[in-house]
Design an enzyme around this catalytic site. Structure first.
Site, PDB file in Angstrom:
ATOM      1  N   ASP A 118       5.823   5.141  -5.077  1.00  0.00           N
ATOM      2  CA  ASP A 118       5.762   4.016  -4.144  1.00  0.00           C
ATOM      3  C   ASP A 118       7.079   4.046  -3.374  1.00  0.00           C
ATOM      4  OD1 ASP A 118       5.972   1.626  -2.784  1.00  0.00           O
ATOM      5  OD2 ASP A 118       4.911   0.480  -4.319  1.00  0.00           O
TER       6      ASP A 118
ATOM      7  N   TYR B  37       7.495  -2.245  13.914  1.00  0.00           N
ATOM      8  CA  TYR B  37       7.048  -0.850  13.790  1.00  0.00           C
ATOM      9  C   TYR B  37       7.748   0.017  14.833  1.00  0.00           C
ATOM     10  CZ  TYR B  37       4.032   3.239  13.625  1.00  0.00           C
ATOM     11  OH  TYR B  37       3.565   4.533  13.518  1.00  0.00           O
TER      12      TYR B  37
ATOM     13  N   LYS C 174      10.414   3.133  14.057  1.00  0.00           N
ATOM     14  CA  LYS C 174      10.207   4.530  14.455  1.00  0.00           C
ATOM     15  C   LYS C 174      11.339   5.007  15.368  1.00  0.00           C
ATOM     16  CE  LYS C 174       6.638   5.281  11.948  1.00  0.00           C
ATOM     17  NZ  LYS C 174       6.679   6.278  10.867  1.00  0.00           N
TER      18      LYS C 174
ATOM     19  N   THR D 104      -6.585   7.331  12.429  1.00  0.00           N
ATOM     20  CA  THR D 104      -6.379   7.250  10.972  1.00  0.00           C
ATOM     21  C   THR D 104      -6.569   5.793  10.558  1.00  0.00           C
ATOM     22  OG1 THR D 104      -4.040   6.687  11.111  1.00  0.00           O
ATOM     23  CG2 THR D 104      -4.588   9.042  11.142  1.00  0.00           C
TER      24      THR D 104
HETATM   25  N1  LIG Z   1      -2.041   7.300  13.261  1.00  0.00           N
HETATM   26  C1  LIG Z   1      -1.231   7.083  14.263  1.00  0.00           C
HETATM   27  O1  LIG Z   1      -1.664   6.680  15.368  1.00  0.00           O
HETATM   28  C2  LIG Z   1       0.242   7.343  14.114  1.00  0.00           C
HETATM   29  C3  LIG Z   1       1.007   7.405  15.280  1.00  0.00           C
HETATM   30  C4  LIG Z   1       2.371   7.617  15.151  1.00  0.00           C
HETATM   31  C5  LIG Z   1       2.944   7.772  13.903  1.00  0.00           C
HETATM   32  N2  LIG Z   1       2.175   7.691  12.787  1.00  0.00           N
HETATM   33  C6  LIG Z   1       2.824   7.805  11.481  1.00  0.00           C
HETATM   34  O2  LIG Z   1       2.178   8.762  10.693  1.00  0.00           O
HETATM   35  C7  LIG Z   1       2.403   8.469   9.307  1.00  0.00           C
HETATM   36  C8  LIG Z   1       1.091   8.542   8.566  1.00  0.00           C
HETATM   37  O3  LIG Z   1       0.268   7.455   8.996  1.00  0.00           O
HETATM   38  P1  LIG Z   1      -1.312   7.578   9.182  1.00  0.00           P
HETATM   39  O4  LIG Z   1      -1.598   7.470  10.610  1.00  0.00           O
HETATM   40  O5  LIG Z   1      -1.830   8.746   8.411  1.00  0.00           O
HETATM   41  O6  LIG Z   1      -1.759   6.198   8.548  1.00  0.00           O
HETATM   42  P2  LIG Z   1      -2.549   5.901   7.187  1.00  0.00           P
HETATM   43  O7  LIG Z   1      -3.886   6.553   7.232  1.00  0.00           O
HETATM   44  O8  LIG Z   1      -2.504   4.422   7.014  1.00  0.00           O
HETATM   45  O9  LIG Z   1      -1.659   6.622   6.111  1.00  0.00           O
HETATM   46  C9  LIG Z   1      -0.436   6.096   5.710  1.00  0.00           C
HETATM   47  C10 LIG Z   1      -0.173   6.601   4.327  1.00  0.00           C
HETATM   48  O10 LIG Z   1       1.101   6.090   3.886  1.00  0.00           O
HETATM   49  C11 LIG Z   1       0.922   5.656   2.551  1.00  0.00           C
HETATM   50  N3  LIG Z   1       1.872   4.624   2.174  1.00  0.00           N
HETATM   51  C12 LIG Z   1       2.120   3.442   2.804  1.00  0.00           C
HETATM   52  N4  LIG Z   1       3.025   2.747   2.116  1.00  0.00           N
HETATM   53  C13 LIG Z   1       3.347   3.484   1.030  1.00  0.00           C
HETATM   54  C14 LIG Z   1       4.205   3.283  -0.077  1.00  0.00           C
HETATM   55  N5  LIG Z   1       4.955   2.176  -0.200  1.00  0.00           N
HETATM   56  N6  LIG Z   1       4.294   4.257  -1.004  1.00  0.00           N
HETATM   57  C15 LIG Z   1       3.552   5.379  -0.908  1.00  0.00           C
HETATM   58  N7  LIG Z   1       2.697   5.614   0.108  1.00  0.00           N
HETATM   59  C16 LIG Z   1       2.604   4.685   1.059  1.00  0.00           C
HETATM   60  C17 LIG Z   1      -0.483   5.095   2.512  1.00  0.00           C
HETATM   61  O11 LIG Z   1      -0.914   4.996   1.194  1.00  0.00           O
HETATM   62  P3  LIG Z   1      -1.987   3.870   0.775  1.00  0.00           P
HETATM   63  O12 LIG Z   1      -3.301   4.442   1.199  1.00  0.00           O
HETATM   64  O13 LIG Z   1      -1.817   3.750  -0.692  1.00  0.00           O
HETATM   65  O14 LIG Z   1      -1.660   2.623   1.515  1.00  0.00           O
HETATM   66  C18 LIG Z   1      -1.229   6.140   3.325  1.00  0.00           C
HETATM   67  O15 LIG Z   1      -1.599   7.233   2.533  1.00  0.00           O
HETATM   68  C19 LIG Z   1       3.059   7.086   9.278  1.00  0.00           C
HETATM   69  O16 LIG Z   1       4.450   7.239   9.104  1.00  0.00           O
HETATM   70  C20 LIG Z   1       2.757   6.533  10.652  1.00  0.00           C
HETATM   71  O17 LIG Z   1       3.699   5.578  11.073  1.00  0.00           O
HETATM   72  C21 LIG Z   1       0.821   7.501  12.864  1.00  0.00           C
END
Ligand SMILES: NC(=O)c1ccc[n+]([C@@H]2O[C@H](COP(=O)([O-])OP(=O)(O)OC[C@H]3O[C@@H](n4cnc5c(N)ncnc54)[C@H](OP(=O)(O)O)[C@@H]3O)[C@@H](O)[C@H]2O)c1
Length: 227
Positions: A27, A121, A125, A156
């Site tokens: 975590d 957020y 970033k 996502t």
């Molecule tokens: N998707 C976009 O549009 C986008 C754009 C720019 C940047 N990003 C970045 O890409 C990264 C991945 O995000 P995503 O888009 O794949 O979103 P996502 O599907 O919500 O995945 C986020 C992941 O982070 C995990 N997480 C959150 N808090 C945590 C904690 N305290 N300990 C361990 N794991 C934790 C979540 O686990 P749980 O399932 O257990 O919550 C999930 O597996 C993030 O840093 C996000 O800010 C995404």
């Protein structure tokens, strides 16, 4: 590859469905959990030479009403800024002892152009962007390179409904473009798919105000939620 996460059942499923992929319970909001996971992973995989600080959360916040946003803002900063800082602290000595290693951070197009609905957020970033730039300077004489992944909006589960948002980039297309960049330009500092450049370079192009307006007009899903 070792996948870290806090959901034990999901980790078990990932390991079962993908032979060769290892898992670790972590975590990233808890310093003790990060320390324990790092210790475990380094003991089990002493050749480990890549750390990706991927975990992150995004929250819509209404800053007119502190009682509604403060807790969320603190959680965003703990997860998105303190988490990566603690992770890097836990792994950097191990990585520096490898002949060739990489720390990959994950920022966002929103580090460069703000989405009104998600102030903490965006700020988290932007912090990751500057942390990556600074860390790269400090580690420049070492075997550790620092790469920053800068995703645009991707389908996502980051926000409710985002996986079905047509305005966001399909996940498989995003992954394919990122992998192609990593394969063809392994020393790239900022990993940018074409779609993120609109947000990333507004200031450099001189059309920042237009980019801010377009972004904030173009996301009715998030706008609806902040009201
Ligand atoms: N998707 C976009 O549009 C986008 C754009 C720019 C940047 N990003 C970045 O890409 C990264 C991945 O995000 P995503 O888009 O794949 O979103 P996502 O599907 O919500 O995945 C986020 C992941 O982070 C995990 N997480 C959150 N808090 C945590 C904690 N305290 N300990 C361990 N794991 C934790 C979540 O686990 P749980 O399932 O257990 O919550 C999930 O597996 C993030 O840093 C996000 O800010 C995404």
């Amino acid at each position: 590859m070792i996948v870290g996460g806090r959901r034990t059942e999901l980790l078990e499923r990932i390991a079962a469905e993908h032979p060769g992929v290892e898992t670790v319970r972590i975590d990233t909001t808890e310093a003790g959990s990060i320390e324990a996971a790092a210790k475990d992973v380094i003991a089990r995989f002493p050749d480990l030479n890549v750390l990706i600080t991927m975990a992150g959360i995004m929250r819509v916040e209404d800053w007119h009403r502190p009682e509604t946003f403060l807790e969320s803002a603190e959680h965003v900063v703990t997860t998105n800024v303190l988490g990566p800082i603690r992770l890097i602290a836990a792994f950097v000595e191990h990585l520096r002892a490898r002949l060739d290693a990489t720390i990959m951070t994950v920022s966002s197009g929103l580090a460069f152009t703000p989405l009104a609905a998600t102030p903490s957020y965006n700020a988290s970033k932007a912090a990751i962007h500057m942390l990556s730039e600074s860390l790269r300077l400090q580690l420049s004489g070492s075997s550790v390179r620092v790469a920053e992944l800068e995703p645009p909006s991707v389908r996502t589960d980051l926000l409710p409904g985002q996986a079905d948002n047509d305005a966001a980039m399909p996940l498989d297309e995003f992954i394919a473009e990122v992998m192609s960049i990593i394969e063809t330009r392994p020393d790239v500092r900022e990993i940018q798919v074409e779609r993120v450049k609109f947000l990333r370079y507004g200031e450099a192009r001189g059309d920042y105000d237009e980019v801010v307006s377009t972004l904030n007009a173009a996301d009715p899903m998030v706008h609806r939620r902040v009201r």
